[in-house]
Design an enzyme around this catalytic site. Structure first.
Site, PDB file in Angstrom:
ATOM      1  N   ASP A  82       0.849  -1.202   0.000  1.00 44.73           N
ATOM      2  CA  ASP A  82       0.000   0.000   0.000  1.00 44.73           C
ATOM      3  C   ASP A  82       0.886   1.254   0.000  1.00 44.73           C
ATOM      4  O   ASP A  82       1.869   1.332   0.750  1.00 44.73           O
ATOM      5  CB  ASP A  82      -0.866  -0.046   1.275  1.00 44.73           C
ATOM      6  CG  ASP A  82      -1.992   0.962   1.274  1.00 44.73           C
ATOM      7  OD1 ASP A  82      -2.500   1.279   0.187  1.00 44.73           O
ATOM      8  OD2 ASP A  82      -2.380   1.418   2.377  1.00 44.73           O
ATOM      9  N   HIS A  83       0.515   2.226  -0.806  1.00 42.68           N
ATOM     10  CA  HIS A  83       1.160   3.555  -0.805  1.00 42.68           C
ATOM     11  C   HIS A  83       2.675   3.539  -0.904  1.00 42.68           C
ATOM     12  O   HIS A  83       3.358   4.145  -0.071  1.00 42.68           O
ATOM     13  CB  HIS A  83       0.768   4.335   0.465  1.00 42.68           C
ATOM     14  CG  HIS A  83      -0.611   4.886   0.400  1.00 42.68           C
ATOM     15  ND1 HIS A  83      -0.982   5.863  -0.497  1.00 42.68           N
ATOM     16  CD2 HIS A  83      -1.714   4.597   1.119  1.00 42.68           C
ATOM     17  CE1 HIS A  83      -2.266   6.133  -0.328  1.00 42.68           C
ATOM     18  NE2 HIS A  83      -2.735   5.374   0.633  1.00 42.68           N
ATOM     19  N   HIS A 178      -8.031   9.671   4.787  1.00 47.16           N
ATOM     20  CA  HIS A 178      -7.355   8.683   5.640  1.00 47.16           C
ATOM     21  C   HIS A 178      -7.468   9.078   7.108  1.00 47.16           C
ATOM     22  O   HIS A 178      -7.406  10.266   7.439  1.00 47.16           O
ATOM     23  CB  HIS A 178      -5.862   8.624   5.299  1.00 47.16           C
ATOM     24  CG  HIS A 178      -5.554   8.017   3.961  1.00 47.16           C
ATOM     25  ND1 HIS A 178      -5.115   8.742   2.887  1.00 47.16           N
ATOM     26  CD2 HIS A 178      -5.607   6.735   3.537  1.00 47.16           C
ATOM     27  CE1 HIS A 178      -4.899   7.942   1.856  1.00 47.16           C
ATOM     28  NE2 HIS A 178      -5.191   6.713   2.221  1.00 47.16           N
ATOM     29  N   GLY A 179      -7.555   8.083   7.969  1.00 48.37           N
ATOM     30  CA  GLY A 179      -7.519   8.347   9.412  1.00 48.37           C
ATOM     31  C   GLY A 179      -8.884   8.743   9.948  1.00 48.37           C
ATOM     32  O   GLY A 179      -9.904   8.610   9.264  1.00 48.37           O
ATOM     33  N   HIS A 206      -9.910   4.715  -0.723  1.00 47.76           N
ATOM     34  CA  HIS A 206      -9.040   4.823   0.448  1.00 47.76           C
ATOM     35  C   HIS A 206      -9.815   5.546   1.540  1.00 47.76           C
ATOM     36  O   HIS A 206     -10.759   6.279   1.256  1.00 47.76           O
ATOM     37  CB  HIS A 206      -7.766   5.602   0.097  1.00 47.76           C
ATOM     38  CG  HIS A 206      -6.769   4.784  -0.681  1.00 47.76           C
ATOM     39  ND1 HIS A 206      -5.498   4.534  -0.233  1.00 47.76           N
ATOM     40  CD2 HIS A 206      -6.891   4.129  -1.854  1.00 47.76           C
ATOM     41  CE1 HIS A 206      -4.862   3.776  -1.116  1.00 47.76           C
ATOM     42  NE2 HIS A 206      -5.686   3.515  -2.110  1.00 47.76           N
ATOM     43  N   GLY A 207      -9.387   5.319   2.801  1.00 47.97           N
ATOM     44  CA  GLY A 207     -10.055   6.018   3.893  1.00 47.97           C
ATOM     45  C   GLY A 207     -11.363   5.365   4.302  1.00 47.97           C
ATOM     46  O   GLY A 207     -12.368   6.045   4.531  1.00 47.97           O
ATOM     47  N   ASN A 228     -10.291   0.210   1.306  1.00 49.27           N
ATOM     48  CA  ASN A 228      -9.173   0.131   2.258  1.00 49.27           C
ATOM     49  C   ASN A 228      -9.604   0.523   3.666  1.00 49.27           C
ATOM     50  O   ASN A 228     -10.231   1.564   3.855  1.00 49.27           O
ATOM     51  CB  ASN A 228      -8.052   1.088   1.840  1.00 49.27           C
ATOM     52  CG  ASN A 228      -7.321   0.646   0.594  1.00 49.27           C
ATOM     53  OD1 ASN A 228      -7.679  -0.334  -0.041  1.00 49.27           O
ATOM     54  ND2 ASN A 228      -6.289   1.370   0.239  1.00 49.27           N
ATOM     55  N   THR A 231      -7.039   2.501   9.834  1.00 49.54           N
ATOM     56  CA  THR A 231      -7.093   3.121  11.159  1.00 49.54           C
ATOM     57  C   THR A 231      -7.972   2.338  12.135  1.00 49.54           C
ATOM     58  O   THR A 231      -7.623   2.197  13.313  1.00 49.54           O
ATOM     59  CB  THR A 231      -7.623   4.566  11.026  1.00 49.54           C
ATOM     60  OG1 THR A 231      -6.767   5.256  10.105  1.00 49.54           O
ATOM     61  CG2 THR A 231      -7.637   5.287  12.349  1.00 49.54           C
TER      62      THR A 231
END
Ligand code: 13P
Length: 285
Positions: A82-83, A178-179, A206-207, A228, A231
């Site tokens: 990932d990333h 994200h997060g 994402h996120g 995805n 967190t």
């Protein structure tokens, strides 16, 4: 059940209209929690190791662990980087046995993103490995709404990047972050529809943490396939570990088991909500 490629999981999911959960794993407990959940739910799943987590744990420790665990699973598992902003890290993960990699050139000007992605696609495809790219930028939940909205994916540029790179999946920014969210997400479904109509590859959200279930389900219906989640598992781990550690003295196994069980519950719940439960092809014999 073998380790499978990304397209092998995403293509049938896209056709049938369900989503595949991709979890950021970071230690033994998280790897096992995700695989146990996938086996219990009979769901195909993606184990992701982020570039930062690989750096923190030591690449070989976490990477080899994910690959070996996936090889032994009773459901199809894809192991995904990932990333990664680094071509070299992509290559090292391919050598470890990963079946999918993300090259994240989303911070680069469009032409440089295309050039980097194309270079990775060429090398990865030669090794039989699938590639995810990103266009637009999925920022963090603590960024302002104005910042987040300014980085949403342009549908025409997305189609151009897919055509010019031959990438297998595309991460797009449509309003998630994200997060943990300081301000709740507002998803741009019209934008997603336009991207999905123009791009002939599965799309990636994402996120996943904190994005409402109904919004994720609507996005899946419109063409998001890989979702995805990172967190939430880390939060589960810390909360369950800390709470169980208080009463267990120096017995580390109890809080680790509590943390694993908490992550497994989340993983199983995500698989059901995304519609992947029961979708694993049963192994022969
Ligand atoms: P969350 O941490 O918000 O779930 O996002 C994970 C992710 O998108 C990893 O690439």
């Amino acid at each position: 059940m073998p380790l499978v490629g990304l397209s092998e999981l995403l293509r049938p999911a896209r056709e049938a209209g369900y989503g595949i959960a991709a979890f950021n794993v970071f230690n033994v407990e998280s790897v096992r929690a995700v695989i146990d959940a996938a086996e219990a739910e009979e769901a195909p799943v993606i184990l992701m190791t982020g570039a930062n987590d690989l750096a923190a744990t030591g690449e070989a420790y976490l990477g080899e662990l994910a690959v070996r665990a996936a090889e032994r699973a009773r459901v199809p598992v894809c192991v995904h980087l990932d990333h990664s902003k680094s071509f070299d890290l992509v290559m090292r993960c391919i050598r470890m046995g990963y079946t999918s990699v993300m090259i994240d050139g989303s911070h680069l000007p469009f032409d440089e993103n295309v050039a980097l992605t194309r270079r990775v696609v060429e090398a990865a495809h030669a090794a039989g490995v699938d590639v995810e790219a990103e266009l637009g930028q999925v920022l963090r939940g603590k960024h302002t709404m104005v910042d987040r909205q300014s980085q949403l994916t342009d549908p025409d540029a997305a189609a151009q990047l897919v055509r010019q790179t031959g990438v297998d999946a595309l991460a797009v920014a449509i309003g998630t972050a994200h997060g943990l969210y300081d301000i709740p997400p507002q998803l741009d479904f019209a934008r997603l529809e336009r991207i999905a109509a123009l791009c002939d590859v599965p799309l990636v959200m994402h996120g996943g943490t904190g994005t409402p279930d109904d919004a994720i389900q609507r996005a899946i219906a419109l063409g998001m396939v890989k979702v995805n989640v990172g967190t939430q598992l880390r939060k589960d781990f810390i909360e369950a570990f800390v709470s169980a550690a208080g009463s267990s003295g120096v017995d580390v196994r109890k809080p680790l088991a509590a943390a694993r069980e908490a992550m497994q519950r989340t993983a199983a719940d995500r698989m059901r909500v995304f519609g992947a439960a029961g979708r694993a092809v049963r192994p022969r014999g």
